[in-house]
Design a protein around this motif. Structure first.
Motif, PDB file in Angstrom:
ATOM      1  N   TRP A 234      -8.046  -6.272 -13.056  1.00  0.00           N
ATOM      2  CA  TRP A 234      -8.791  -5.029 -13.309  1.00  0.00           C
ATOM      3  C   TRP A 234     -10.313  -5.266 -13.217  1.00  0.00           C
ATOM      4  O   TRP A 234     -10.844  -4.202 -12.408  1.00  0.00           O
ATOM      5  CB  TRP A 234      -8.462  -4.559 -14.818  1.00  0.00           C
ATOM      6  CG  TRP A 234      -9.114  -3.258 -15.076  1.00  0.00           C
ATOM      7  CD1 TRP A 234     -10.229  -2.823 -15.601  1.00  0.00           C
ATOM      8  CD2 TRP A 234      -8.362  -1.884 -14.897  1.00  0.00           C
ATOM      9  NE1 TRP A 234     -10.411  -1.361 -15.879  1.00  0.00           N
ATOM     10  CE2 TRP A 234      -8.972  -1.039 -15.456  1.00  0.00           C
ATOM     11  CE3 TRP A 234      -7.155  -1.743 -14.263  1.00  0.00           C
ATOM     12  CZ2 TRP A 234      -8.907   0.653 -15.238  1.00  0.00           C
ATOM     13  CZ3 TRP A 234      -6.841  -0.242 -14.097  1.00  0.00           C
ATOM     14  CH2 TRP A 234      -7.714   0.822 -14.709  1.00  0.00           C
ATOM     15  N   TYR A 235     -10.934  -6.348 -13.676  1.00  0.00           N
ATOM     16  CA  TYR A 235     -12.335  -6.396 -13.678  1.00  0.00           C
ATOM     17  C   TYR A 235     -12.856  -6.915 -12.616  1.00  0.00           C
ATOM     18  O   TYR A 235     -14.072  -7.228 -12.554  1.00  0.00           O
ATOM     19  CB  TYR A 235     -12.804  -7.136 -15.039  1.00  0.00           C
ATOM     20  CG  TYR A 235     -12.812  -6.057 -16.193  1.00  0.00           C
ATOM     21  CD1 TYR A 235     -13.594  -5.096 -16.503  1.00  0.00           C
ATOM     22  CD2 TYR A 235     -12.028  -6.565 -17.369  1.00  0.00           C
ATOM     23  CE1 TYR A 235     -13.634  -4.509 -17.651  1.00  0.00           C
ATOM     24  CE2 TYR A 235     -12.062  -5.696 -18.394  1.00  0.00           C
ATOM     25  CZ  TYR A 235     -12.982  -4.400 -18.492  1.00  0.00           C
ATOM     26  OH  TYR A 235     -12.833  -3.803 -19.693  1.00  0.00           O
ATOM     27  N   SER A 236     -11.917  -7.251 -11.679  1.00  0.00           N
ATOM     28  CA  SER A 236     -12.430  -8.055 -10.241  1.00  0.00           C
ATOM     29  C   SER A 236     -11.860  -7.265  -9.082  1.00  0.00           C
ATOM     30  O   SER A 236     -12.882  -6.257  -8.515  1.00  0.00           O
ATOM     31  CB  SER A 236     -11.903  -9.482 -10.209  1.00  0.00           C
ATOM     32  OG  SER A 236     -10.706  -9.357 -10.096  1.00  0.00           O
ATOM     33  N   VAL A 237     -10.880  -7.229  -8.992  1.00  0.00           N
ATOM     34  CA  VAL A 237     -10.205  -6.613  -7.487  1.00  0.00           C
ATOM     35  C   VAL A 237     -10.453  -4.967  -7.613  1.00  0.00           C
ATOM     36  O   VAL A 237     -10.681  -4.451  -6.497  1.00  0.00           O
ATOM     37  CB  VAL A 237      -8.623  -6.782  -7.256  1.00  0.00           C
ATOM     38  CG1 VAL A 237      -8.105  -6.089  -6.155  1.00  0.00           C
ATOM     39  CG2 VAL A 237      -8.685  -8.310  -7.073  1.00  0.00           C
ATOM     40  N   GLU A 238     -10.228  -4.505  -8.744  1.00  0.00           N
ATOM     41  CA  GLU A 238     -10.251  -3.154  -9.123  1.00  0.00           C
ATOM     42  C   GLU A 238     -11.644  -2.467  -9.463  1.00  0.00           C
ATOM     43  O   GLU A 238     -12.293  -1.384  -8.880  1.00  0.00           O
ATOM     44  CB  GLU A 238      -9.198  -2.551 -10.196  1.00  0.00           C
ATOM     45  CG  GLU A 238      -7.984  -2.492  -9.720  1.00  0.00           C
ATOM     46  CD  GLU A 238      -7.303  -1.734  -8.593  1.00  0.00           C
ATOM     47  OE1 GLU A 238      -8.188  -0.787  -8.102  1.00  0.00           O
ATOM     48  OE2 GLU A 238      -6.340  -1.638  -8.279  1.00  0.00           O
ATOM     49  N   PHE A 239     -12.338  -3.270 -10.134  1.00  0.00           N
ATOM     50  CA  PHE A 239     -13.569  -2.672 -10.748  1.00  0.00           C
ATOM     51  C   PHE A 239     -14.753  -3.854 -10.761  1.00  0.00           C
ATOM     52  O   PHE A 239     -15.501  -3.725 -11.837  1.00  0.00           O
ATOM     53  CB  PHE A 239     -13.452  -2.091 -12.199  1.00  0.00           C
ATOM     54  CG  PHE A 239     -12.677  -0.894 -12.073  1.00  0.00           C
ATOM     55  CD1 PHE A 239     -13.064   0.440 -11.921  1.00  0.00           C
ATOM     56  CD2 PHE A 239     -11.066  -0.879 -12.367  1.00  0.00           C
ATOM     57  CE1 PHE A 239     -12.202   1.585 -11.654  1.00  0.00           C
ATOM     58  CE2 PHE A 239     -10.549   0.173 -12.412  1.00  0.00           C
ATOM     59  CZ  PHE A 239     -11.073   1.692 -12.135  1.00  0.00           C
TER      60      PHE A 239
ATOM     61  N   ALA B 183       0.752  -1.176  -0.158  1.00  0.00           N
ATOM     62  CA  ALA B 183      -0.038   0.036  -0.140  1.00  0.00           C
ATOM     63  C   ALA B 183       0.827   1.145   0.156  1.00  0.00           C
ATOM     64  O   ALA B 183       1.709   1.585   0.568  1.00  0.00           O
ATOM     65  CB  ALA B 183      -0.983   0.083   1.159  1.00  0.00           C
ATOM     66  N   GLY B 184       0.608   2.116  -0.924  1.00  0.00           N
ATOM     67  CA  GLY B 184       1.371   3.360  -0.896  1.00  0.00           C
ATOM     68  C   GLY B 184       0.977   4.246   0.478  1.00  0.00           C
ATOM     69  O   GLY B 184      -0.097   4.163   0.842  1.00  0.00           O
TER      70      GLY B 184
ATOM     71  N   GLY C 184     -11.413   0.155  -7.070  1.00  0.00           N
ATOM     72  CA  GLY C 184     -11.315   1.286  -7.973  1.00  0.00           C
ATOM     73  C   GLY C 184     -12.568   2.160  -7.966  1.00  0.00           C
ATOM     74  O   GLY C 184     -12.417   3.290  -8.178  1.00  0.00           O
ATOM     75  N   ILE C 185     -13.702   1.369  -7.842  1.00  0.00           N
ATOM     76  CA  ILE C 185     -14.688   2.046  -7.644  1.00  0.00           C
ATOM     77  C   ILE C 185     -15.264   2.546  -6.407  1.00  0.00           C
ATOM     78  O   ILE C 185     -15.721   3.613  -6.325  1.00  0.00           O
ATOM     79  CB  ILE C 185     -16.148   0.804  -8.009  1.00  0.00           C
ATOM     80  CG1 ILE C 185     -16.002   0.264  -9.564  1.00  0.00           C
ATOM     81  CG2 ILE C 185     -17.481   1.649  -8.060  1.00  0.00           C
ATOM     82  CD1 ILE C 185     -16.815  -0.738  -9.446  1.00  0.00           C
TER      83      ILE C 185
ATOM     84  N   GLY D 237     -10.035   1.265  -0.004  1.00  0.00           N
ATOM     85  CA  GLY D 237     -10.539   0.673  -1.215  1.00  0.00           C
ATOM     86  C   GLY D 237     -10.125  -0.924  -1.291  1.00  0.00           C
ATOM     87  O   GLY D 237     -11.099  -1.568  -1.326  1.00  0.00           O
ATOM     88  N   HIS D 238      -8.976  -1.151  -0.939  1.00  0.00           N
ATOM     89  CA  HIS D 238      -8.566  -2.424  -1.055  1.00  0.00           C
ATOM     90  C   HIS D 238      -8.683  -3.310   0.240  1.00  0.00           C
ATOM     91  O   HIS D 238      -8.977  -4.658   0.244  1.00  0.00           O
ATOM     92  CB  HIS D 238      -7.084  -2.738  -1.540  1.00  0.00           C
ATOM     93  CG  HIS D 238      -6.929  -2.496  -2.931  1.00  0.00           C
ATOM     94  ND1 HIS D 238      -7.320  -3.529  -3.935  1.00  0.00           N
ATOM     95  CD2 HIS D 238      -6.597  -1.459  -4.006  1.00  0.00           C
ATOM     96  CE1 HIS D 238      -7.226  -3.090  -5.282  1.00  0.00           C
ATOM     97  NE2 HIS D 238      -6.610  -1.638  -5.245  1.00  0.00           N
TER      98      HIS D 238
END
Length: 290
Positions: free
Chosen positions: A172-177, A110-111, A192-193, A134-135
């Motif tokens: 991208w299409y799971s963990v992020e969006f 994590a940043g 991401g959402i 988010g995560h």
């Protein structure tokens, strides 16, 4: 080094090979904590009734609250016994192999820097709010936690840039969006959402995007947008039904994806399980504007 590394106050020679650094929690200013608080209050309010219940359960369990930036050490005292994960601080985006190694070993990089007030609504690279708010909450969910660790292991096994790109689409299409089916209807689970005010509304409520049932091969073949909201969102049937990412399952899906053409992000296929066929109005309007 990119700007986040400069913001971290670390010189390139101070970055270790695994990119893990001290969070330096005591160095956050009052303004930093206030930025976090404003972001948290706004986004938590928007997410009520839109994000999956497991997200808020994770926020509460880990003490990710609006009163200031959370201390990774305190979160890890709860997270590690629960699912074997821990949060490690990094000064910015890390190389793919470093990223996959951390995930495979149940470390979430994590940043630790936070956006400036003038970047309140948009930053180019993920900061601590995106990464932690988010995560991290869903890493308290065992099925999700296992999925992300298996994804890291799959990344380490990938041999070609093309296969890495297919895996990136899966993340991208799971963990992020990702969206997920619940008894109450579709809900958000992608970070991401969940960390974006605009996409929180757009992903669930806009008539513009497609919402399509998640299929691993289909997702591996589907390009995505990095410059705008997504044109298609994929819907998981539930955390317990997340796709298997063991070596045999990933290779079988990858073999099918390699044999088929890539798919543009706005396309709906005849065999898709369609929750909503989008009208494309948002992206049509941005084309006109440009």
């Amino acid at each position: 080094m990119s700007d986040p590394f400069i913001r971290s106050g670390l010189k390139p020679e101070e970055i270790p090979a695994d990119f893990v650094v001290d969070q330096r929690f005591e160095a956050y200013s009052a303004a930093d904590h206030e930025t976090w608080s404003k972001l948290h209050r706004r986004q938590a309010e928007l997410l009520r009734g839109r994000v999956c219940d497991e997200f808020f359960e994770g926020l509460t369990a880990l003490g990710i609250a609006a009163d200031g930036i959370p201390d990774f050490r305190a979160m890890n005292r709860v997270l590690k016994p629960a699912t074997g994960w821990e949060i490690v601080a990094v000064p910015g985006l890390v190389p793919d192999r470093v990223f996959f190694t951390h995930l495979a070993e149940r470390r979430f990089p994590a940043g630790f820097w936070i956006r400036r007030p003038e970047e309140f609504d948009y930053i180019e690279e993920p900061d601590i709010f995106h990464d932690v708010f988010g995560h991290v909450p869903l890493l308290m969910n065992p099925a999700y936690a296992d999925f992300v660790a298996a994804y890291g292991a799959a990344g380490l096994r990938a041999q070609t840039p093309e296969d890495l790109a297919r895996l990136a689409r899966l993340y991208w299409y799971s963990v992020e969006f990702g969206l997920i089916e619940t008894e109450a209807g579709l809900r958000i689970f992608g970070a991401g959402i969940a960390s974006s005010p605009g996409e929180t509304i757009f992903a669930l409520e806009s008539a513009s995007p497609n919402r399509i049932g998640f299929d691993t091969v289909r997702v591996m073949r589907t390009r995505y947008r990095i410059d705008d909201y997504q044109q298609s969102y994929f819907v998981m049937p539930g955390f317990r039904a997340m796709p298997a990412l063991d070596e045999a399952s990933v290779e079988a899906a990858m073999a099918q994806a390699r044999d088929r053409a890539d798919i543009d992000p706005e396309i709906v296929l005849p065999r898709d399980r369609v929750f909503q066929r989008g009208d494309g109005s948002h992206h049509d309007s941005t084309k006109i504007a440009s």
